[in-house]
Design a protein around this motif. Sequence first.
Motif, mmCIF file in Angstrom:
data_model
loop_
_atom_site.group_PDB
_atom_site.id
_atom_site.type_symbol
_atom_site.label_atom_id
_atom_site.label_comp_id
_atom_site.label_asym_id
_atom_site.label_seq_id
_atom_site.Cartn_x
_atom_site.Cartn_y
_atom_site.Cartn_z
ATOM 1 N N GLN A 83 0.841 -1.202 0.000
ATOM 2 C CA GLN A 83 0.000 0.000 0.000
ATOM 3 C C GLN A 83 0.870 1.242 0.000
ATOM 4 O OE1 GLN A 83 -2.683 -0.738 3.313
ATOM 5 N NE2 GLN A 83 -2.750 -2.846 2.581
ATOM 6 N N ILE A 84 0.613 2.066 -0.978
ATOM 7 C CA ILE A 84 1.386 3.305 -1.118
ATOM 8 C C ILE A 84 0.455 4.472 -0.836
ATOM 9 C CG2 ILE A 84 2.681 4.733 -2.730
ATOM 10 C CD1 ILE A 84 3.060 2.140 -4.403
ATOM 11 N N SER A 85 0.900 5.367 0.041
ATOM 12 C CA SER A 85 0.095 6.566 0.321
ATOM 13 C C SER A 85 0.940 7.803 0.119
ATOM 14 C CB SER A 85 -0.393 6.574 1.770
ATOM 15 O OG SER A 85 -1.441 5.677 1.941
ATOM 16 N N VAL A 86 0.384 8.759 -0.564
ATOM 17 C CA VAL A 86 1.082 10.028 -0.761
ATOM 18 C C VAL A 86 0.369 11.085 0.057
ATOM 19 C CG1 VAL A 86 1.860 11.729 -2.435
ATOM 20 C CG2 VAL A 86 1.620 9.333 -3.106
ATOM 21 N N CYS A 87 1.136 11.810 0.858
ATOM 22 C CA CYS A 87 0.540 12.859 1.678
ATOM 23 C C CYS A 87 0.175 14.059 0.804
ATOM 24 C CB CYS A 87 1.519 13.300 2.773
ATOM 25 S SG CYS A 87 0.830 14.641 3.770
ATOM 26 N N MET A 88 -1.060 14.511 0.963
ATOM 27 C CA MET A 88 -1.515 15.685 0.217
ATOM 28 C C MET A 88 -1.818 16.829 1.178
ATOM 29 S SD MET A 88 -1.624 15.536 -3.063
ATOM 30 C CE MET A 88 -0.926 14.238 -4.070
ATOM 31 N N GLY A 89 -1.229 16.768 2.375
ATOM 32 C CA GLY A 89 -1.344 17.892 3.309
ATOM 33 C C GLY A 89 -0.657 19.117 2.717
ATOM 34 N N THR A 90 -0.858 20.254 3.341
ATOM 35 C CA THR A 90 -0.405 21.513 2.740
ATOM 36 C C THR A 90 1.097 21.529 2.445
ATOM 37 O OG1 THR A 90 -2.141 22.623 3.949
ATOM 38 C CG2 THR A 90 -0.430 24.021 3.029
#
Length: 179
Positions: A83-90
Amino acid sequence: MSKYFDPQERAQELRDFKDFLAPLKGKAGQLMQALHHAQDTYGFIPPEIQELISTELKIPMAEVYGVITFYSRFTEIPKGKTQISVCMGTACYVKGAVKVLEEIQMVTGVKAGHTSEDGRVSVFTTRCLGACSMAPVMTVGHEVHGRLLPKDVIELLKHLKYDEQAKLEAEAFLAGEGK
Ligand code: FES
């Protein structure tokens, strides 16, 4: 209908789940209990199960969906082996997370919010992971990778199966002909 869940094939499971829901009607915390049970039973909560919960417990679909999307424990699709997650926080967004995500999608052939047909990999976006000083950040399984450039993605994910076009581009890149 979800492509990951065939109601006909899984008719017995649906009946079992309906039986599980019956005694929950009218009880406090019923929605969370139902969602946890569904996630544990199926590994994800497809639209068919969401509708069943909504109908049986008389909770609006919007509420059921809202809770599923709020808590990262719940997912609408089966999670892949990796599972790959990319942070899209500011902070990550400002430092180029979109480019990193585009590269991941290209390398894996999997769009954000989906799992590959062979179940090897899922790609997700996520909110702030609390590692803003390392932005942009992604996780691969339990590993955290920061200060990423799009070109780092190929090296990090080279153990995953590429689709053919992505593989060619990845090989060209690694041979020094790419970006
Ligand atoms: S915004 Fe990405 S880790 Fe905080």
